[in-house]
Design an enzyme around this catalytic site. Structure first.
Site, mmCIF file in Angstrom:
data_model
loop_
_atom_site.group_PDB
_atom_site.id
_atom_site.type_symbol
_atom_site.label_atom_id
_atom_site.label_comp_id
_atom_site.label_asym_id
_atom_site.label_seq_id
_atom_site.Cartn_x
_atom_site.Cartn_y
_atom_site.Cartn_z
ATOM 1 N N ILE A 94 0.840 -1.203 0.000
ATOM 2 C CA ILE A 94 0.000 0.000 0.000
ATOM 3 C C ILE A 94 0.875 1.253 0.000
ATOM 4 O O ILE A 94 0.647 2.177 -0.795
ATOM 5 C CB ILE A 94 -0.977 -0.014 1.197
ATOM 6 C CG1 ILE A 94 -2.016 -1.129 1.000
ATOM 7 C CG2 ILE A 94 -1.668 1.345 1.358
ATOM 8 C CD1 ILE A 94 -2.805 -1.487 2.248
ATOM 9 N N PHE A 121 2.455 1.882 -3.488
ATOM 10 C CA PHE A 121 1.573 2.370 -4.540
ATOM 11 C C PHE A 121 0.869 3.686 -4.196
ATOM 12 O O PHE A 121 0.549 4.452 -5.100
ATOM 13 C CB PHE A 121 0.564 1.294 -4.959
ATOM 14 C CG PHE A 121 1.202 0.237 -5.803
ATOM 15 C CD1 PHE A 121 1.488 0.483 -7.137
ATOM 16 C CD2 PHE A 121 1.552 -0.990 -5.269
ATOM 17 C CE1 PHE A 121 2.112 -0.481 -7.927
ATOM 18 C CE2 PHE A 121 2.168 -1.959 -6.041
ATOM 19 C CZ PHE A 121 2.445 -1.709 -7.374
ATOM 20 N N GLU A 122 0.651 3.960 -2.927
ATOM 21 C CA GLU A 122 0.027 5.234 -2.556
ATOM 22 C C GLU A 122 1.030 6.380 -2.676
ATOM 23 O O GLU A 122 0.662 7.496 -2.974
ATOM 24 C CB GLU A 122 -0.528 5.181 -1.121
ATOM 25 C CG GLU A 122 -1.734 4.286 -0.942
ATOM 26 C CD GLU A 122 -2.971 4.771 -1.678
ATOM 27 O OE1 GLU A 122 -3.153 5.996 -1.844
ATOM 28 O OE2 GLU A 122 -3.779 3.910 -2.087
ATOM 29 N N GLY A 123 2.307 6.062 -2.423
ATOM 30 C CA GLY A 123 3.320 7.117 -2.425
ATOM 31 C C GLY A 123 3.234 7.921 -1.136
ATOM 32 O O GLY A 123 2.230 7.876 -0.428
#
Length: 149
Positions: free
Chosen positions: A16, A19-21
């Site tokens: 998570i 991919f969320e950064g």
């Protein structure tokens, strides 16, 4: 009673976060909402204090944000799942919303005991506005790989 993890494991949190950064200063997201950390939507009551945060604070906010998604996944999944399967489902639902998981063929297949069929459904959720997005394709592949590991 089906056995299920209650919290997202380290592999799920890593996926998570990847991919969320991470943004340590607040910013407006794609739809204009104030956001900080790993995609935390800033509430009106937090506007004063959430201007700039540390990585540790971002992780704490993420864990707090994940609780609602984890509870949603727990309610929807009616079969026993492994930690990795749970983590993949939480990542999916955190990104797309628990409502998307609820109406998905992925969930229907999983609850029917078709783990392989469910895993293949991750790939279907790689579009935004009708267009295939490379980032979503990569995220769904990573979730599917985690789900099957």
């Amino acid at each position: 009673m089906h056995k299920q993890p209650e919290n997202t494991g380290d592999k799920g949190v890593e996926l998570i976060c990847h991919f969320e950064g991470l943004k340590l200063e607040r910013y407006r997201d794609a739809v204009g909402l104030w956001t900080i950390g790993y995609g935390h939507l800033i509430l009106k009551t937090e506007m004063e204090k959430l201007i700039k945060i540390t990585t540790g604070e971002a992780k704490t906010l993420l864990r707090k944000d994940l609780r609602r998604t984890e509870q949603g996944v727990q309610k929807l999944v009616s079969v026993s799942v492994t930690q990795n399967q749970f983590d993949a489902l939480v990542s999916f639902a955190f990104n797309l919303g628990v409502g998307s998981l609820k109406k998905s063929t992925l969930l229907r297949k999983l609850n029917a005991g078709d783990v392989q069929g469910a895993a293949l459904q991750f790939k279907s959720w790689n579009k935004a506005g009708g267009k295939v997005l490379t980032g979503l394709t990569r995220r769904r592949e990573a979730e599917m790989k985690l789900f099957l590991s």
